[in-house]
Design an enzyme around this catalytic site. Structure first.
Site, PDB file in Angstrom:
ATOM      1  N   LYS A  18      89.185   4.503 -14.499  1.00 22.67           N
ATOM      2  CA  LYS A  18      87.724   5.111 -15.247  1.00 22.67           C
ATOM      3  C   LYS A  18      86.893   4.187 -14.402  1.00 22.67           C
ATOM      4  O   LYS A  18      86.592   2.953 -14.518  1.00 22.67           O
ATOM      5  CB  LYS A  18      88.002   3.954 -16.727  1.00 22.67           C
ATOM      6  CG  LYS A  18      86.554   3.707 -17.456  1.00 22.67           C
ATOM      7  CD  LYS A  18      85.921   4.973 -17.692  1.00 22.67           C
ATOM      8  CE  LYS A  18      84.573   4.662 -18.492  1.00 22.67           C
ATOM      9  NZ  LYS A  18      83.484   3.900 -17.616  1.00 22.67           N
ATOM     10  N   GLU A  57      89.890  -9.703 -13.955  1.00 21.98           N
ATOM     11  CA  GLU A  57      88.999 -10.527 -13.218  1.00 21.98           C
ATOM     12  C   GLU A  57      87.588 -10.419 -13.678  1.00 21.98           C
ATOM     13  O   GLU A  57      86.869  -9.416 -13.704  1.00 21.98           O
ATOM     14  CB  GLU A  57      88.935 -10.163 -11.834  1.00 21.98           C
ATOM     15  CG  GLU A  57      88.478 -10.879 -10.617  1.00 21.98           C
ATOM     16  CD  GLU A  57      87.062 -10.626 -10.568  1.00 21.98           C
ATOM     17  OE1 GLU A  57      86.163 -11.370 -10.790  1.00 21.98           O
ATOM     18  OE2 GLU A  57      86.953  -9.698  -9.892  1.00 21.98           O
ATOM     19  N   CYS A 114      80.183 -11.259  -8.681  1.00 25.75           N
ATOM     20  CA  CYS A 114      80.817 -12.248  -9.799  1.00 25.75           C
ATOM     21  C   CYS A 114      81.205 -13.564  -8.987  1.00 25.75           C
ATOM     22  O   CYS A 114      81.275 -14.595  -9.679  1.00 25.75           O
ATOM     23  CB  CYS A 114      81.953 -11.855 -10.298  1.00 25.75           C
ATOM     24  SG  CYS A 114      83.005 -11.109  -9.167  1.00 25.75           S
ATOM     25  N   GLU A 126      76.410 -16.493 -17.091  1.00 23.60           N
ATOM     26  CA  GLU A 126      76.297 -15.572 -15.876  1.00 23.60           C
ATOM     27  C   GLU A 126      75.066 -14.740 -16.107  1.00 23.60           C
ATOM     28  O   GLU A 126      74.732 -13.751 -16.956  1.00 23.60           O
ATOM     29  CB  GLU A 126      77.544 -14.652 -15.840  1.00 23.60           C
ATOM     30  CG  GLU A 126      77.476 -13.766 -14.605  1.00 23.60           C
ATOM     31  CD  GLU A 126      78.730 -13.029 -14.444  1.00 23.60           C
ATOM     32  OE1 GLU A 126      79.206 -13.215 -13.262  1.00 23.60           O
ATOM     33  OE2 GLU A 126      79.181 -12.500 -15.451  1.00 23.60           O
TER      34      GLU A 126
END
Length: 490
Positions: free
Chosen positions: A185, A260, A293, A390
């Site tokens: 996906k 992750e 990230c 974040e």
């Protein structure tokens, strides 16, 4: 090729790209589409087929049918096919890089020289790793234990938009090498290079149904895949919030997951460090417009060298060009999407309202709509949102510490634990700090370098499980122990 499949194509950076799904070895268009725009200049790139339950069911069924034959090939039988897959990526490196840059705004030079060659290496490395991996034997007084690594079945792989091609191969490589079939996906904000990947796999001889690509919105195509009863693994790279939703779906069917996720990584600099190297690396945290990230977004500096280091960082940042990622010399390109821009802007505005001060940046860059100035905020508290959550943009925070105890408290003072960077000239200090930092990856006097055989992943809210080497292979295998009574078999 059907007429509908022929129509579902477009030219991106001069490259022919299919906008249809890839299911069971053929292109399958949908009646519904979603639009894809380039973050570089807002230009329309494609109307891409939007999948849902129907396409998800077809892809999982195709993968299930293809699984027995692909698994039966064994690692040695899969090896030449996967090596051709890797070679095909290398052969089309420039095309893939050009499409990726237009699709997600990442630097063309880095895609061409780094990310796409690394993608080919991902496929090649895990194909070789699986072929060399031996079943283990554990001897005991009465039985011999034979540990076998059987492919698990159908894996759903959900990948992010900040490096879609490379990060997809990071999952596809070990999954296929282990003998699984997969349904990918792609990210809806940057889906186009995953379509190219399907073409390359097909040309390399990957059998129909072994690799499938279902495009669409996460709440539709993604949800249909992770809730499917006939899947055996889910691997996801993306936000912590989305992982919570996927985790709930996986729990219902007891499907193993590998996550992750996000980070809020500390970048620690002690007074005995190489300050020029530290400054260059801090400035590098703005790469990909901060949409990484792993980025060390919380700069934690020993008080004694804070002023000196700040001047060096400022010099490095000022030398970095903000602009078109296709042009040489550009260091910082656009944010991926208007929603991402609004998110970053909101974080900065709330931080300023809460008392933070910009050492530089803090607003839209003059270059274009989705370009945000490289930003460094000071006078931030540990409990502030901009320190705890974040941002995923070119926004760093600057804090100082007096001693190691204060540093550890600050560095570990979030719910994340993906990565950390530590700059020091003392080996004893490096190991002392490394023992106490909560992070899946810790770089000492370097950043963003790692062997594919080494583990990668996050702690706390930054993930579940590890990827790389045996850690990847273990996830994509059902590990079976066969205990044979000694002297019982002729």
């Amino acid at each position: 090729m059907t007429e509908a499949s022929r129509i579902a194509r477009t030219k991106v950076a001069g490259v022919d790209v299919s906008t249809a799904h890839w299911i069971d070895g053929r292109r399958v268009p949908s009646n519904r589409t979603f639009e894809v725009f380039s973050p570089i200049d807002g230009s329309h790139l494609a109307n891409v087929s939007a999948g849902g339950a129907e396409e998800a069911n077809a892809a999982v069924a195709a993968a299930r049918r293809a699984f027995p034959a692909w698994a039966a090939l064994g690692p040695q039988g899969r090896l030449p096919i996967l090596k051709r897959f890797a070679e095909g990526i290398v052969a089309r490196k420039d095309e893939i890089a050009a499409v990726e840059t237009l699709d997600n705004g990442s630097l063309l030079s880095r895609n061409r020289e780094g990310a796409i060659p690394r993608a080919a290496h991902n496929i090649d490395f895990f194909a070789e790793w699986a072929a060399k991996r031996q079943h283990a034997t554990i001897d005991s007084p009465t039985v011999t234990n034979h540990v076998r690594y059987d492919p698990s079945g159908v894996a759903v792989l959900i990948t992010p938009w900040n490096g879609p091609f490379m990060l997809t191969t990071w999952k596809v490589g070990p999954a296929l090498a282990a003998g699984n079939t997969v349904v990918v996906k792609p990210p809806e904000w940057a889906p186009l290079t995953c379509s190219l990947m399907a073409d390359i796999a097909h040309e390399a001889g990957v059998p129909a149904g072994v690799l499938n690509v279902v495009q669409g919105i996460g709440e539709e195509a993604g949800a249909a895949l992770v809730n499917h009863e006939e899947i055996d693994r889910i691997s996801f790279t993306g936000s912590t919030d989305t992982a919570r939703i996927i985790g709930q779906a996986a729990a219902r069917t007891i499907t193993p997951v590998s996550f992750e996720l996000g980070g809020k990584s500390p970048f620690v600099v002690f007074g005995d460090a190489d300050l020029d190297a530290a400054a260059r690396t801090i400035a590098g945290q703005y790469n990909n417009a901060g949409q990484v990230c792993l980025a060390g977004t919380r700069i934690l500096v020993e008080q004694s060298i804070a002023e000196d280091l700040l001047g060096r960082v400022r010099k490095q940042v000022d030398a970095g060009k903000v602009g078109d990622p296709r042009e040489g010399g550009t260091k910082v390109g656009p944010l991926i999407h208007p929603e991402a821009f609004a998110r970053v802007t909101g974080f900065v505005e709330r931080a300023l309202a809460d008392g933070a001060k910009p050492l530089w940046g803090g607003k839209r860059h003059d270059f274009g709509d989705l370009y945000f100035q490289p930003t460094l905020l000071t006078d931030v508290r540990q409990d502030m949102e901009v320190v705890q959550r974040e941002v995923f943009g070119p926004v760093l925070t600057w804090q100082t510490f007096a001693d190691e105890e204060e540093l550890i408290e600050m560095a570990n003072g979030t719910r994340y634990g993906l990565a950390a960077m530590l700059f020091t000239g003392s080996e004893k200090r490096a190991w002392r700090i490394a023992d106490r930092l909560v992070a899946g990856s810790l770089w000492v006097n370097c950043f963003f370098v790692r062997d594919l055989a080494a583990p990668f992943g996050g702690s706390r809210n930054s993930g579940i499980g590890r990827e790389g080497g045996d850690w990847s292979m273990d996830f994509y295998c059902d590990i079976k122990n066969v205990s044979v009574l000694k002297k019982s078999l002729a």
